[in-house]
Design a protein around this motif. Structure first.
Motif, PDB file in Angstrom:
ATOM      1  N   GLN A  89       0.808  -1.215   0.000  1.00  0.00           N
ATOM      2  CA  GLN A  89       0.000   0.000   0.000  1.00  0.00           C
ATOM      3  C   GLN A  89       0.845   1.270   0.000  1.00  0.00           C
ATOM      4  OE1 GLN A  89      -3.033   1.370   3.165  1.00  0.00           O
ATOM      5  NE2 GLN A  89      -4.133  -0.020   1.782  1.00  0.00           N
ATOM      6  N   HIS A  90       1.947   1.271   0.698  1.00  0.00           N
ATOM      7  CA  HIS A  90       2.832   2.445   0.731  1.00  0.00           C
ATOM      8  C   HIS A  90       3.378   2.754  -0.671  1.00  0.00           C
ATOM      9  CE1 HIS A  90       5.803   5.309   2.181  1.00  0.00           C
ATOM     10  NE2 HIS A  90       6.722   4.632   1.512  1.00  0.00           N
ATOM     11  N   MET A  97      -8.507   9.730  -5.856  1.00  0.00           N
ATOM     12  CA  MET A  97      -8.103  10.784  -6.780  1.00  0.00           C
ATOM     13  C   MET A  97      -9.233  11.090  -7.764  1.00  0.00           C
ATOM     14  SD  MET A  97      -4.822  10.823  -9.395  1.00  0.00           S
ATOM     15  CE  MET A  97      -3.614  10.843  -8.076  1.00  0.00           C
ATOM     16  N   MET A  98      -9.887  10.070  -8.252  1.00  0.00           N
ATOM     17  CA  MET A  98     -10.961  10.254  -9.231  1.00  0.00           C
ATOM     18  C   MET A  98     -12.181  10.941  -8.615  1.00  0.00           C
ATOM     19  SD  MET A  98     -10.570   6.686 -11.300  1.00  0.00           S
ATOM     20  CE  MET A  98      -9.107   6.348 -12.266  1.00  0.00           C
ATOM     21  N   VAL A  99     -12.497  10.619  -7.375  1.00  0.00           N
ATOM     22  CA  VAL A  99     -13.598  11.296  -6.687  1.00  0.00           C
ATOM     23  C   VAL A  99     -13.270  12.780  -6.547  1.00  0.00           C
ATOM     24  CG1 VAL A  99     -14.759  11.534  -4.443  1.00  0.00           C
ATOM     25  CG2 VAL A  99     -14.501   9.272  -5.481  1.00  0.00           C
ATOM     26  N   GLU A 100     -12.036  13.068  -6.159  1.00  0.00           N
ATOM     27  CA  GLU A 100     -11.589  14.460  -5.998  1.00  0.00           C
ATOM     28  C   GLU A 100     -11.698  15.246  -7.301  1.00  0.00           C
ATOM     29  OE1 GLU A 100      -7.246  16.297  -5.334  1.00  0.00           O
ATOM     30  OE2 GLU A 100      -7.924  15.033  -3.662  1.00  0.00           O
ATOM     31  N   PHE A 141       0.667   6.874  -6.995  1.00  0.00           N
ATOM     32  CA  PHE A 141      -0.383   7.840  -7.330  1.00  0.00           C
ATOM     33  C   PHE A 141       0.057   9.275  -7.051  1.00  0.00           C
ATOM     34  CE2 PHE A 141      -2.954   4.089  -7.739  1.00  0.00           C
ATOM     35  CZ  PHE A 141      -3.779   4.427  -8.799  1.00  0.00           C
ATOM     36  N   GLU A 142       0.888   9.469  -6.040  1.00  0.00           N
ATOM     37  CA  GLU A 142       1.441  10.807  -5.787  1.00  0.00           C
ATOM     38  C   GLU A 142       2.336  11.235  -6.948  1.00  0.00           C
ATOM     39  OE1 GLU A 142       3.294  10.451  -1.930  1.00  0.00           O
ATOM     40  OE2 GLU A 142       1.353  10.496  -0.891  1.00  0.00           O
ATOM     41  N   CYS A 199      -7.337   0.677  -6.404  1.00  0.00           N
ATOM     42  CA  CYS A 199      -8.676   1.280  -6.414  1.00  0.00           C
ATOM     43  C   CYS A 199      -8.837   2.272  -5.274  1.00  0.00           C
ATOM     44  CB  CYS A 199      -9.747   0.209  -6.329  1.00  0.00           C
ATOM     45  SG  CYS A 199      -9.981  -0.713  -7.869  1.00  0.00           S
ATOM     46  N   LYS A 200      -8.245   1.974  -4.136  1.00  0.00           N
ATOM     47  CA  LYS A 200      -8.337   2.868  -2.980  1.00  0.00           C
ATOM     48  C   LYS A 200      -7.729   4.230  -3.301  1.00  0.00           C
ATOM     49  CE  LYS A 200      -6.994   3.400   1.810  1.00  0.00           C
ATOM     50  NZ  LYS A 200      -6.817   2.701   3.069  1.00  0.00           N
ATOM     51  N   PHE A 201      -6.511   4.248  -3.799  1.00  0.00           N
ATOM     52  CA  PHE A 201      -5.835   5.522  -4.047  1.00  0.00           C
ATOM     53  C   PHE A 201      -6.264   6.147  -5.373  1.00  0.00           C
ATOM     54  CE2 PHE A 201      -3.139   3.419  -0.932  1.00  0.00           C
ATOM     55  CZ  PHE A 201      -3.126   4.399   0.047  1.00  0.00           C
TER      56      PHE A 201
END
Length: 139
Positions: A66-67, A127-130, A73-74, A121-123
């Motif tokens: 996860q890290h 981002m997509m919701v934002e 994604f960053e 999907c989490k990250f």
């Protein structure tokens, strides 16, 4: 199809189906974040995408971590400001007869093939919701 102005993040894009998917999006105008566990393969895919005149950046990450996925994604956001399309393609197999398969191999397959999709999907989803836009394809 026209993906101009879009950014796609493709996991497992250093070879095989993932590379073909990344090249498809690049050939249709998208910039690509190339994820792979192999630095050599990711770099080779990036070079092919750049030869098409598209932006591309490699990111070697184990999608089960996860890290590392968060960092990926960053990086995508810092390089391209967004991810419009996430393709969860990374996967492994440890072929073997069930009765002879050891738990370590089973756990490894589940971590990459399932937990990796969850992590991305989490990250990616956040981002997509934002940004009020995004598409996720799980293979």
């Amino acid at each position: 199809m026209n993906f101009s102005g879009k950014t796609a993040l493709v996991t497992g894009a250093g070879s095989g189906i993932g590379k073909a998917i990344a090249m498809f999006f690049a050939n249709h105008g998208a910039d690509i974040v190339v994820n792979d566990i192999s630095t050599e393969n990711a770099d080779a895919t990036v070079k092919e995408i750049e030869a098409l005149g598209r932006g591309a950046v490699p990111f070697c990450a184990n999608v089960a971590n996860q890290h590392e996925v968060r960092e990926m994604f960053e990086l995508a956001k810092s390089q391209f400001t967004k991810v419009d399309i996430l393709v969860n393609n990374a996967g492994i197999t440890r072929d073997g007869f069930l009765l002879k398969m050891d738990e370590k191999d089973w756990d490894l397959v589940m971590d990459v093939n399932l937990k990796g999709v969850f992590n991305c999907c989490k990250f990616g989803g956040a981002m997509m919701v934002e940004q009020n836009y995004g598409k996720i394809v799980n293979i």
